[in-house]
Design an enzyme around this catalytic site. Sequence first.
Site, PDB file in Angstrom:
ATOM      1  N   GLN A   1      -1.915 -27.154   6.238  1.00 12.24           N
ATOM      2  CA  GLN A   1      -1.330 -28.262   7.000  1.00 12.24           C
ATOM      3  C   GLN A   1      -0.090 -27.797   7.777  1.00 12.24           C
ATOM      4  O   GLN A   1       0.940 -28.485   7.815  1.00 12.24           O
ATOM      5  CB  GLN A   1      -0.989 -29.424   6.064  1.00 12.24           C
ATOM      6  CG  GLN A   1      -2.201 -30.234   5.640  1.00 12.24           C
ATOM      7  CD  GLN A   1      -2.848 -30.999   6.805  1.00 12.24           C
ATOM      8  OE1 GLN A   1      -2.197 -31.311   7.813  1.00 12.24           O
ATOM      9  NE2 GLN A   1      -4.131 -31.296   6.689  1.00 12.24           N
ATOM     10  N   SER A   2      -0.178 -26.657   8.426  1.00 11.14           N
ATOM     11  CA  SER A   2       0.959 -26.110   9.165  1.00 11.14           C
ATOM     12  C   SER A   2       1.283 -26.931  10.415  1.00 11.14           C
ATOM     13  O   SER A   2       0.427 -27.130  11.279  1.00 11.14           O
ATOM     14  CB  SER A   2       0.633 -24.676   9.590  1.00 11.14           C
ATOM     15  OG  SER A   2       1.581 -24.213  10.542  1.00 11.14           O
TER      16      SER A   2
END
Length: 357
Positions: A75-76
């Site tokens: 989930q960057s």
Amino acid sequence: MRISRFPRIRFAHLPTPLEPMKRLSEQLGGPRLWIKRDDCTGLSSGGNKTRKLEFLMADAVAQKADTVLTQGATQSNHARQTAAIAAKLGLVCHILLEDRTGFSDPAYMMNGNVLLDRLHGATVTRYPNDTDMAAAMEELATQLRDDGKRPYIIPGGGSNPIGALGYVNAAMELVAQADDRGLVIDHLVHATGSAGTQAGLVTGLVGLHSGIPVLGIGVRAPREKQESAVYNLARGTAEHLDLGDIVGREEVVANCEYVGTGYGLPTDSMVEAVGLLARTEGILLDPVYSGKAMAGLIDLVHKGRFKKDSDVVFLHTGGSAGLFGYPQKLGLSERNELSLRPRTGIERREVNAEHTV
Ligand SMILES: *Cc1c(COP(=O)(O)O)cnc(C)c1O
């Protein structure tokens, strides 16, 4: 600091607002709390990486890159902002995602930032935990070069002396904003991860002789490791700016007591902080960075770390897209749903796809 010497492509919405958080300050009975809205930088739902990417993408374009690579956790937020700006500049973007949490539910794997990476047209490749991600990027870059491409590698979080210039610039912006409204900032607090944000802020604030102390709230590494990473990058950034040895080790302060069990793993205090900001200020934090940083700020207010009549600025580094990768972990249940008995005379109409077309 003559930051205009450095190539920069301007796409962030700047300056970001600096706003009081009146309801939260009242509720905590603590210092006057302010928020610097770097969640509003404008690029694909915003965030702190946008400021860094203004300088990094200018460097990529100067090197005639046709492809950019970067890496991050599943989930960057950094990956998502990179994918967005690559789309705008017409560059191919390859995103390398490392599994740092072990979560495999569909929302975490496909929604939130991952959905947006793909929507922006980036390719996404996944790697197991503890992969040497820098080496993985080098390997891919070599392959791309063999295929006649011109790849540009952006380090994780965009944290190197070029990217950190974005936060030197943010320091100048914040000091000017505070001066404009006669605000004396006593503390600046924010989430610190790959170190570029804090390194840039510290370098800028020291370079300006602002006297504003910065407190980074860690989200991954223990304190010593985090502070060394920030300090080394701050020194590198000061050197890049020809400022010499201006950053003292004591200027770099991180508190890493709010990480919980690990990077990207929810904590109760994060869930509480995300909910509190949503309910008192209408502001969306994120589960991995700003939620934990705010949990730290709230706890430190409770512990009396800040004087009651002081002014504390929280730098909101963005990340709200990540909320949609963590839906079951945000402590929401049916208690948030008000069930009304159907009243006579109000017909319940079934909605189906045909009616909505
Ligand atoms: C990357 C990120 C941070 C941390 O910034 P660094 O420069 O990596 O230390 C904080 N908040 C959010 C939302 C981020 O995406």
